[in-house]
Design an enzyme around this catalytic site. Structure first.
Site, PDB file in Angstrom:
ATOM      1  N   LYS A 281       0.805  -1.214   0.000  1.00  0.00           N
ATOM      2  CA  LYS A 281       0.000   0.000   0.000  1.00  0.00           C
ATOM      3  C   LYS A 281       0.842   1.270   0.000  1.00  0.00           C
ATOM      4  O   LYS A 281       0.472   2.259  -0.626  1.00  0.00           O
ATOM      5  CB  LYS A 281      -0.956  -0.002   1.186  1.00  0.00           C
ATOM      6  N   THR A 282       1.981   1.219   0.686  1.00  0.00           N
ATOM      7  CA  THR A 282       2.822   2.414   0.692  1.00  0.00           C
ATOM      8  C   THR A 282       3.314   2.696  -0.724  1.00  0.00           C
ATOM      9  O   THR A 282       3.385   3.837  -1.171  1.00  0.00           O
ATOM     10  CB  THR A 282       4.021   2.238   1.630  1.00  0.00           C
TER      11      THR A 282
ATOM     12  N   ASP B 186      -3.159   7.191   5.325  1.00  0.00           N
ATOM     13  CA  ASP B 186      -2.654   5.837   5.554  1.00  0.00           C
ATOM     14  C   ASP B 186      -3.268   5.280   6.844  1.00  0.00           C
ATOM     15  O   ASP B 186      -3.654   6.053   7.720  1.00  0.00           O
ATOM     16  CB  ASP B 186      -1.127   5.918   5.686  1.00  0.00           C
ATOM     17  N   GLU B 187      -3.339   3.977   6.976  1.00  0.00           N
ATOM     18  CA  GLU B 187      -3.868   3.347   8.190  1.00  0.00           C
ATOM     19  C   GLU B 187      -5.224   3.931   8.577  1.00  0.00           C
ATOM     20  O   GLU B 187      -5.480   4.260   9.733  1.00  0.00           O
ATOM     21  CB  GLU B 187      -2.895   3.529   9.367  1.00  0.00           C
TER      22      GLU B 187
ATOM     23  N   GLN C  32      -6.837  -4.965  10.380  1.00  0.00           N
ATOM     24  CA  GLN C  32      -5.703  -4.512  11.186  1.00  0.00           C
ATOM     25  C   GLN C  32      -6.090  -3.362  12.109  1.00  0.00           C
ATOM     26  O   GLN C  32      -5.239  -2.607  12.565  1.00  0.00           O
ATOM     27  CB  GLN C  32      -4.550  -4.088  10.278  1.00  0.00           C
TER      28      GLN C  32
ATOM     29  N   ARG D  91       3.405 -10.055  10.226  1.00  0.00           N
ATOM     30  CA  ARG D  91       4.696  -9.351  10.256  1.00  0.00           C
ATOM     31  C   ARG D  91       5.796 -10.245   9.710  1.00  0.00           C
ATOM     32  O   ARG D  91       6.857  -9.777   9.333  1.00  0.00           O
ATOM     33  CB  ARG D  91       5.089  -8.945  11.687  1.00  0.00           C
TER      34      ARG D  91
END
Length: 741
Positions: free
Chosen positions: A32-33, A219-220, A250, A606
């Site tokens: 996504k980044t 973001d997030e 998340q 992760r």
DNA sequence: GAAGGCGGTCTTTTT
DNA sequence: GACCGCCTTC
């Protein structure tokens, strides 16, 4: 370079999208980044958007810095005009400019959790509240949640009017609000709330930022609270170019006010929103991903989606159960060292993740003992250390002497013989005369009962005035200022005289603080100011100071690990009432469990190459010994990922007895011992096998084979079998469910 | 006014 | 087991 190169079709679509609301449901590790940064570049180069009109918001400075770097890398000229920053820093920047519209001064102080607590203690004392009955924390969190929902004290009061029991909360909130205002201070939640207030109040300011920020990227997004959502809505209202990226799976910050409906209902709030799903994962092996999917599938409140990967299955996951937390730490540390030594894996490829900070201590001891480089992220922020807070309180007082909390913190640090009685009298005076605490100090001659302390107070005021003058003397640096503070106050001298190890550590920290200040002054900005320095300090989190390639094993909570990735991840403390935590279980609220499960999902995802899960049969918690069942989440990981064998339901196994030195290890090729439900079997001990070397045996998956060797372990057998169709396999008798033929 | 000791309390996660 | 507040003593 073509900005669409190397993007998959979904990513490409997201990058190309120009105007109108866009919701990107981006699973863990789905790049996504990359999409965000490419999108920014595309807006500029292909859609001719002026970089000046772009605002990208993140939650942590680390994420902001990373995005900044990557944007700089692909945008090139003009990239510095893009505003990339955290919600909080953005709000501070806006408020520093316009907060006078709300009746604050622009040099406002930012209160951290510690300051809040001190202030709350003061307030409870002032209002005669029995802190045994109500603790400060409950007030702080009530207020914080109210602010997350943009409710000020009067709004809160009107809402709880009918509820007599809550009146006290309203009273406390009112007083708290008043004190912050008087101190010209804002807490973290205020930063967002006051910005919204400002934008709502001043058409001029709102229009200014709306025309400045024509393209918003967030973001997030799943972590946003209501206040942040309103902030975004206000800013995006004029141009409607709001692109949010998030993953409802998340969402792990409900306790901090995150409102999951911001993302779940995005499409109903913006009916014309384009929705793009990014479900291809580029981070983890197939096995890890499948485990993650297996766990998160158990949540009901979510947008259905399944991550997939083109990567290979990779290594199976390991689950290891240890007798206690010491063995757990021991086992993990040794496993890391073994791996590092075996193939030269750098220590920064490993991360140990846990649910609560308290779990880090044993690991720390172990890492020190074994001489393995490590870093604990989070637990105690550098700036939260006493000596640092003391010195910062001097700086804050110089910057804003209305900040009573800081003045009170330092008035007798180092000891000047100004006691509590004196401080109380001055407090009373300041409240009665509606002046700040510092002003009251200046009026000490008019305060009765302070005769003996008066000269001491006067010399303190003189000291502070001298330091303030210094600060205004523009030719001098912040480094000079901090040096003057540590020298003139005798703070350093006092520590030097102590000569203890602890004092030495504090002195080291002070030296470190000075380094940081010098560093800020020399490289951070063109025009360093005390105000900006303090602001930078207030808004950094420990995680922000993390540098990659540090050759250290990283230890942190699952929360701080979000957004990071590591080749080798150890997820420890996989036990009921540790993870999921006792609070979540005890409350009996499925939503709480679902939040924990998302946390577990975050933890699993992760890992890039290999995930190891561990638990302890018993551990010390809050001072007493607990025996916990293995975590339910282990049971939700598909069995075959941990074991290649899973046909028949496992027999109930007897509770096993454990001795400290035995740790049971389930590796690949062994039957998952805790299949079945709802609670996982504790014991893993098998009974004596009825076969021996040379016998023919049948395995449910591998078929028939011949036992080559049997190796007696503590309470198990390691058996090597030559299967007819699967070759040699090493198995444990307790898991393998072998029958003699 | 300061320092040390005792006892009670509460434990998630954080920008 | 850590921290905090309260109490006692000097």
């Amino acid at each position: 370079m073509n900005m669409l190169d190397g993007l998959n079709p979904m990513q490409r679509e997201a990058v190309i999208h120009k105007d109108g609301p866009l919701l990107l449901l981006a699973g863990a590790g789905s790049g996504k980044t990359r999409v965000l940064t490419h999108r920014i570049a595309y807006l500029i180069h292909e859609h001719q958007v002026n970089p000046y009109h772009i605002l990208a918001l993140t939650f942590t400075n680390k994420a902001a810095n990373e995005m900044r770097e990557r944007v700089d890398g692909i945008v090139g000229y003009g990239s510095e005009m893009i505003w990339v920053s955290t919600f909080h820093s953005t709000c501070v920047r806006i408020l520093r400019r316009y907060i006078d519209h709300l009746g604050y001064e622009r040099n406002f102080t930012i209160y951290d959790a510690d300051d809040q607590k001190t202030l709350m203690r003061d307030i409870c004392k002032y209002l005669n509240i029995d802190t045994k009955k109500y603790n400060e924390r409950s007030f702080i969190s009530t207020i914080s949640h109210a602010k997350d929902e943009l409710k000020d004290a009067s709004k809160y009061r009107s809402e709880v009017e009918s509820d007599y029991g809550k009146r006290i909360f309203a009273d406390v909130y009112t007083e708290y609000e008043k004190r912050l205002k008087n101190n010209n201070a804002l807490d973290f939640d205020d930063l967002i709330m006051k910005t919204v207030l400002l934008l709502r109040k001043s058409e001029e300011v709102l229009t200014y930022y709306q025309s400045r920020f024509r393209y918003l990227l967030v973001d997030e997004y799943q972590d946003t609270n209501t206040a942040q959502f309103i902030l975004l809505s206000l800013l995006a209202k004029a141009n409607r170019n709001l692109c949010v990226v998030g993953d409802d799976d998340q969402s792990i910050y409900k306790f901090r006010g995150a409102n999951i409906y911001n993302i779940l209902n995005f499409e109903s709030i913006f009916p014309d929103a384009k929705v793009i799903r990014l479900e291809q994962n580029y981070r983890s092996t197939g096995n890890i991903l499948e485990a993650a999917n297996g766990v998160i599938r158990h949540n009901k409140m979510r947008k259905e989606k399944t991550l997939w990967t083109a990567a290979e299955e990779g290594e199976p996951l390991s689950y290891i159960q240890y007798p206690n937390e010491y063995e757990e730490a021991n086992g993990i540390v040794h496993s890391i060292r073994r791996k590092a030594r075996k193939d030269g894996t750098s220590y920064d490829s490993f991360a140990v993740l846990y649910r609560t900070n308290a779990q880090s201590r044993i690991f720390e001891e172990k890492f020190i003992y074994e001489g393995i480089p490590y870093r604990i992220v989070g637990a105690i922020n550098f700036y939260a250390r006493k000596e640092i807070k003391d010195l910062l309180a001097y700086l804050k007082t110089i910057e804003n002497s209305n900040d009573d909390i800081s003045v009170k913190r330092i008035i007798n640090v180092p000891k000047r013989g100004i006691g509590l009685t004196t401080i109380d009298r001055i407090s009373v005076y300041s409240i009665e005369h509606e002046v700040s605490f510092y002003e009251a100090l200046q009026n000490i001659d008019y305060i009765s009962g302070c005769g003996r302390a008066a000269p001491k107070i006067k010399s303190f005021v003189a000291l502070m005035e001298a330091l303030k003058n210094h600060e205004e003397d523009s030719g001098r640096s912040l480094t000079d200022l901090i040096n003057e503070i540590t020298d003139e106050t005798g703070y350093v001298r006092e520590l030097e005289n102590e000569g203890t190890e602890e004092a030495a550590a504090r002195l080291e920290n002070i030296a470190e603080l000075k380094n940081k200040i010098t560093h800020y002054e020399e490289s951070e900005t063109e025009n360093p100011t005390l105000s900006e320095l303090l602001e930078n300090i207030a808004l950094v989190a420990d995680i922000d100071t993390l540098d990659n390639n540090s050759e250290q094993v990283l230890l942190m909570t699952l929360h701080t690990a979000k957004g990071l990735e590591f080749p080798y991840v150890y997820l420890c403390g996989m036990e009921e009432s540790v993870f999921p935590g006792a609070m979540a279980i005890y409350q009996g609220d499925e939503a709480e469990i679902e939040e924990e499960r998302r946390l577990c999902y975050v933890g699993i995802t992760r890992a890039m190459k290999k995930l190891t899960l561990t638990s302890a049969i018993q551990r010390m918690k809050n001072g007493d010994l607990h025996r916990n069942q293995p975590s339910r989440f282990l049971n939700e990981i598909p069995r075959f990922l941990l074991a290649k064998e899973a046909k028949e339901a496992p027999k109930k196994q007897k509770k096993a007895e454990y001795s400290p030195e035995k740790a049971s290890i389930f590796h690949t090729g062994k039957k998952n011992p805790f299949a079945g439900n709802p609670y996982i079997q504790k014991g893993i001990k098998g009974s004596e096998p009825d076969y021996g070397v040379g016998d023919s045996v049948r395995h449910t998956k591998f078929g028939t084979g011949t036992v080559l060797t049997m190796n007696k372990l503590k309470d198990d057998y390691e058996i090597v079998i030559e299967f007819e169709n699967f070759g040699q396999r090493k198995l444990r008798s307790s898991f393998a469910k072998l029958s003699k033929v």
